[in-house]
Design an enzyme around this catalytic site. Structure first.
Site, PDB file in Angstrom:
ATOM      1  N   CYS A  51       0.824  -1.219   0.000  1.00  0.00           N
ATOM      2  CA  CYS A  51       0.000   0.000   0.000  1.00  0.00           C
ATOM      3  C   CYS A  51       0.852   1.262   0.000  1.00  0.00           C
ATOM      4  O   CYS A  51       1.847   1.355   0.729  1.00  0.00           O
ATOM      5  CB  CYS A  51      -0.915   0.001   1.227  1.00  0.00           C
ATOM      6  SG  CYS A  51      -2.026   1.420   1.311  1.00  0.00           S
ATOM      7  N   CYS A  60      -2.340  -0.102   9.361  1.00  0.00           N
ATOM      8  CA  CYS A  60      -1.417  -1.248   9.294  1.00  0.00           C
ATOM      9  C   CYS A  60      -0.082  -0.846   9.915  1.00  0.00           C
ATOM     10  O   CYS A  60       0.382   0.282   9.733  1.00  0.00           O
ATOM     11  CB  CYS A  60      -1.160  -1.667   7.842  1.00  0.00           C
ATOM     12  SG  CYS A  60      -2.614  -2.273   6.953  1.00  0.00           S
ATOM     13  N   GLN A 239     -16.897  -9.524  14.844  1.00  0.00           N
ATOM     14  CA  GLN A 239     -15.543  -9.847  14.423  1.00  0.00           C
ATOM     15  C   GLN A 239     -15.232  -9.156  13.102  1.00  0.00           C
ATOM     16  O   GLN A 239     -16.084  -9.038  12.230  1.00  0.00           O
ATOM     17  CB  GLN A 239     -15.375 -11.359  14.300  1.00  0.00           C
ATOM     18  CG  GLN A 239     -15.621 -12.105  15.603  1.00  0.00           C
ATOM     19  CD  GLN A 239     -14.692 -11.663  16.728  1.00  0.00           C
ATOM     20  OE1 GLN A 239     -13.555 -11.251  16.498  1.00  0.00           O
ATOM     21  NE2 GLN A 239     -15.190 -11.742  17.960  1.00  0.00           N
ATOM     22  N   CYS A 358      -8.748 -10.569  22.823  1.00  0.00           N
ATOM     23  CA  CYS A 358      -8.113  -9.710  21.823  1.00  0.00           C
ATOM     24  C   CYS A 358      -6.936  -8.950  22.427  1.00  0.00           C
ATOM     25  O   CYS A 358      -6.448  -7.991  21.839  1.00  0.00           O
ATOM     26  CB  CYS A 358      -9.134  -8.737  21.237  1.00  0.00           C
ATOM     27  SG  CYS A 358      -9.908  -7.651  22.459  1.00  0.00           S
TER      28      CYS A 358
END
Length: 400
Positions: A51, A60, A239, A358
């Site tokens: 990207c 990210c 999710q 998580c």
């Protein structure tokens, strides 16, 4: 000119770390770096980020890492937390990694300054928005809405105003929630209605000082859990990817196999309760009124063996006598974990406890409490649902 030094590991936030303890962003173990002038010599686990916005965009952090190295890091991140908590693990399953362009829910931000509308994720560790023109994590359906949303918000916002954008891709279409976008005048409502129709949205809602209001709904946004359709409340927790959800569900069902009565605590919309109800009677409890209402309605219509309780499990956890009714307990708390409920579980005689988490750090803390209470961590399933991020998920089976 400085000498080359090796990157020997990756830290919890994804930075490479040299042998002498220096943190170097966008590096991976096996890379070599020098600092004057700064240069990276890529190693075998260094990938070319796909990207254009990496590493500026906070969506990210690990696009520079190959998939095998990323999977090793996900497992190591969990094991490091457990090692620190002195919790031993039995079997560890392979990491379930979600593919690119699979994230079906996302929260974006927008701001208008002068004649420029900026829309996207925040920059890493910053409130600055990175204007999104490419995305390798959103599903194609969600990314296709970025350009139309840019035009809509440019017209709806005044100079200096910002807005929140929450996108959820359901089976019946996209559910869109806009924060700080007015829907009071006829012109404002018509503009939002026209946008929803032009982009075939399932539902469009706005959130303001008086809460969430649905502006238009062409059809209810629906997802299926265990084959049961559940109508989503606006901006629901679910999710992030279908693949991640499937991996977590499969692990939970496997861990609770053989249980005739199961409690699903922090159940949300029924992600685990409804699949478990195929073979067991399930008590599903959660503090979210909207989630329990949606799950309760879906379970009744489907005739599923799910009994729903709206309950604040932080203030009123299930106690030992209540837990004694169950062959297995599943708990999936927020990132902060569930200290009060875990204390009750640790003191209980429930044969099987299934933790979904998580946050490796709070999971390790909760796991240590269970182990101290006499449980053993028998099996662990790591899940890399938020691809290229430092966000790690897991399922763990504890037995007496």
């Amino acid at each position: 000119m400085t000498d080359w030094v090796d990157i020997v590991r990756m830290a919890a936030r994804g930075d490479g770390v040299t042998a002498d303890g220096r943190f170097v962003p966008a590096t991976v173990a096996g890379d070599r770096v020098r600092f004057d002038p700064f240069e990276i010599a890529p190693g075998p686990d260094h990938a070319t980020p796909p990207c254009r916005h990496f590493p500026e965009c906070g969506g990210c952090q690990l696009q520079h890492v190959t998939d095998p190295a990323y999977e090793r890091w996900v497992a190591a991140r969990i094991m490091s937390a457990l090692d620190a908590a002195k919790v031993a693990v039995g079997a560890i399953e392979p990491v379930a990694l979600s593919p690119p362009r699979s994230r079906r829910r996302a929260s974006l931000r927008a701001v208008k300054r002068g004649k420029t509308l900026t829309l996207g994720f925040n920059a890493d560790a910053s409130h600055r928005i990175v204007d999104m023109h490419e995305c390798w994590v959103l599903t194609p359906g969600l990314f296709a809405l970025v350009a139309p949303l840019r035009s809509l918000l440019d017209a709806a916002l005044k100079d200096g105003e910002g807005a929140g954008v929450t996108l959820t891709e359901s089976e019946s279409g996209v559910d869109l929630l806009l924060a700080n976008v007015a829907a009071r005048s006829l012109a404002e409502i018509e503009r939002l209605n026209a946008f929803a129709a032009a982009n075939d949205l399932a539902r469009l809602s706005v959130e303001g000082p008086d809460g969430v209001e649905t502006v238009t709904e062409a059809r209810p946004p629906v997802l299926r859990f265990g084959g049961v359709p559940v109508v989503l409340p606006p901006a629901p927790f679910l999710q992030a990817t279908r693949e991640g959800e499937a991996a977590l569900q499969a692990a939970v069902v496997a861990a609770a196999d053989g249980a005739g009565a199961v409690a699903d605590l922090f159940c949300g919309l029924g992600t685990f309760a409804l699949p478990l109800a195929r073979t067991a009677k399930v008590l599903a409890a959660d503090g979210s009124m909207s989630a329990t209402a949606a799950l309760g309605s879906a379970a009744r219509l489907a005739g599923a063996r799910v009994y729903v309780e709206h309950r604040d499990l932080f203030r009123k956890p299930l106690t030992g006598p209540e837990l004694a009714r169950f062959d297995a307990v599943v708990f999936d708390p927020p990132r902060a974990g569930a200290v009060a409920q875990v204390a009750e579980l640790a003191a209980s005689k429930v044969p099987v406890i299934v933790a979904v988490s998580c946050n490796p750090n709070t999971f390790a803390r909760d796991a240590a409490m269970l182990v101290e209470g006499g449980y053993r961590l028998e099996r662990l399933w790591p899940v890399g649902q938020f691809r290229w991020s430092t966000h790690v998920e897991l399922v763990a089976k504890f037995v007496r």
